[in-house]
Design a protein around this motif. Structure first.
Motif, mmCIF file in Angstrom:
data_model
loop_
_atom_site.group_PDB
_atom_site.id
_atom_site.type_symbol
_atom_site.label_atom_id
_atom_site.label_comp_id
_atom_site.label_asym_id
_atom_site.label_seq_id
_atom_site.Cartn_x
_atom_site.Cartn_y
_atom_site.Cartn_z
ATOM 1 N N MET A 1 0.828 -1.198 0.000
ATOM 2 C CA MET A 1 0.000 0.000 0.000
ATOM 3 C C MET A 1 0.869 1.258 0.000
ATOM 4 S SD MET A 1 -3.116 -1.159 -0.054
ATOM 5 C CE MET A 1 -4.117 0.225 0.450
ATOM 6 N N PHE A 2 1.999 1.208 0.698
ATOM 7 C CA PHE A 2 2.880 2.368 0.757
ATOM 8 C C PHE A 2 3.400 2.713 -0.638
ATOM 9 C CE2 PHE A 2 6.787 4.696 1.525
ATOM 10 C CZ PHE A 2 6.371 5.628 2.467
ATOM 11 N N GLU A 3 3.892 1.699 -1.361
ATOM 12 C CA GLU A 3 4.415 1.931 -2.711
ATOM 13 C C GLU A 3 3.324 2.449 -3.655
ATOM 14 O OE1 GLU A 3 5.788 -0.714 -6.504
ATOM 15 O OE2 GLU A 3 6.544 -1.344 -4.560
ATOM 16 N N HIS A 4 2.141 1.887 -3.548
ATOM 17 C CA HIS A 4 1.072 2.209 -4.486
ATOM 18 C C HIS A 4 0.354 3.527 -4.217
ATOM 19 C CE1 HIS A 4 0.602 -2.298 -5.661
ATOM 20 N NE2 HIS A 4 1.698 -1.745 -6.151
ATOM 21 N N PHE A 5 0.255 3.923 -2.950
ATOM 22 C CA PHE A 5 -0.607 5.059 -2.633
ATOM 23 C C PHE A 5 0.054 6.191 -1.852
ATOM 24 C CE2 PHE A 5 -3.497 1.374 -3.049
ATOM 25 C CZ PHE A 5 -4.271 1.833 -4.105
ATOM 26 N N SER A 6 1.322 6.058 -1.460
ATOM 27 C CA SER A 6 1.930 7.102 -0.622
ATOM 28 C C SER A 6 2.093 8.426 -1.362
ATOM 29 C CB SER A 6 3.277 6.636 -0.063
ATOM 30 O OG SER A 6 4.207 6.436 -1.106
ATOM 31 N N ARG A 7 2.244 8.374 -2.683
ATOM 32 C CA ARG A 7 2.409 9.624 -3.446
ATOM 33 C C ARG A 7 1.086 10.367 -3.640
ATOM 34 N NH1 ARG A 7 5.208 5.895 -6.441
ATOM 35 N NH2 ARG A 7 7.410 5.869 -6.010
ATOM 36 N N THR A 8 -0.029 9.677 -3.445
ATOM 37 C CA THR A 8 -1.337 10.297 -3.674
ATOM 38 C C THR A 8 -2.071 10.613 -2.380
ATOM 39 O OG1 THR A 8 -2.423 8.144 -3.875
ATOM 40 C CG2 THR A 8 -1.591 9.172 -5.911
ATOM 41 N N THR A 9 -1.426 10.356 -1.245
ATOM 42 C CA THR A 9 -2.022 10.694 0.045
ATOM 43 C C THR A 9 -1.152 11.743 0.725
ATOM 44 O OG1 THR A 9 -0.886 8.809 1.068
ATOM 45 C CG2 THR A 9 -3.173 8.461 0.370
ATOM 46 N N SER A 10 -1.776 12.544 1.587
ATOM 47 C CA SER A 10 -1.039 13.644 2.202
ATOM 48 C C SER A 10 -0.471 13.303 3.583
ATOM 49 C CB SER A 10 -1.930 14.882 2.304
ATOM 50 O OG SER A 10 -3.075 14.592 3.058
ATOM 51 N N SER A 11 -0.884 12.175 4.160
ATOM 52 C CA SER A 11 -0.365 11.790 5.471
ATOM 53 C C SER A 11 -0.412 10.273 5.611
ATOM 54 C CB SER A 11 -1.194 12.431 6.592
ATOM 55 O OG SER A 11 -2.486 11.850 6.629
ATOM 56 N N TYR A 12 0.322 9.761 6.592
ATOM 57 C CA TYR A 12 0.313 8.318 6.830
ATOM 58 C C TYR A 12 -1.061 7.871 7.302
ATOM 59 C CZ TYR A 12 1.917 3.689 8.174
ATOM 60 O OH TYR A 12 2.073 2.324 8.285
ATOM 61 N N ASP A 13 -1.745 8.708 8.084
ATOM 62 C CA ASP A 13 -3.108 8.363 8.528
ATOM 63 C C ASP A 13 -4.056 8.236 7.341
ATOM 64 O OD1 ASP A 13 -2.417 8.219 11.195
ATOM 65 O OD2 ASP A 13 -2.966 10.308 11.603
#
Length: 164
Positions: free
Chosen positions: A47-59
């Motif tokens: 999930m980190f690789e796939h979505f970390s660039r499109t989310t603004s925070s870890y939460d």
């Protein structure tokens, strides 16, 4: 010689599968692929690789994690059969579920791995021991690399899996 990867050969990159989430981790989720629960493989969605660039925070990223026990639709992104256990990386990105696109291992151009795409998957294995590697190729890239005198194999490379 005992091969550990035999059951996993039914799985191909670009193939859609159903998977059940079995646990959460800081990077993503571990899953079991339906029909392959006892195949001795490990499967996950990073999930980190796939979505970390499109989310603004870890939460915000954590909120995207499917709940433990939930069945999800996914696509096989890659499979590693080099050493046991077989490792399967899945994607749940909407674009990948529509058509998984990666690069050809010969020419480096984009290639659609999903059904209906132009990808061929070559499993390289040895008599000397278990393990294998998958090479992804355009049909024409493989055909061009088969020596001209072997026209039968060149023709088969262009026809494998085609019904038209």
């Amino acid at each position: 010689m005992e091969r550990f990867e035999t059951e996993s050969l039914a799985l191909l990159p670009g193939q859609r599968v159903r998977a059940r989430v079995v646990s959460h981790h800081p990077w993503g989720v571990a899953v079991e692929i339906e029909g392959h629960e006892n195949a001795g493989l490990v499967a996950s969605v990073d999930m980190f690789e796939h979505f970390s660039r499109t989310t603004s925070s870890y939460d915000e990223l954590l909120a995207l994690f499917p709940p433990v026990g939930e069945w999800i639709d996914a696509v096989i992104e890659r499979i590693s059969r080099l050493n046991p256990p077989v490792s399967v990386r899945l994607s749940i990105r909407p674009a990948d579920l529509q058509a998984l696109v990666r690069t050809c291992d010969f020419c480096g151009d984009p290639i659609t791995l999903s059904p209906g795409g132009d990808a061929l998957f070559l499993e390289s294995r040895s008599h000397d021991g278990p393990g294998s590697s998958t090479v992804v190729s355009h049909r024409h890239c493989l055909a061009e690399r088969i020596r001209p005198g072997n026209g039968g194999e060149r023709a088969r490379a262009l026809r494998i899996g085609r019904t038209d």
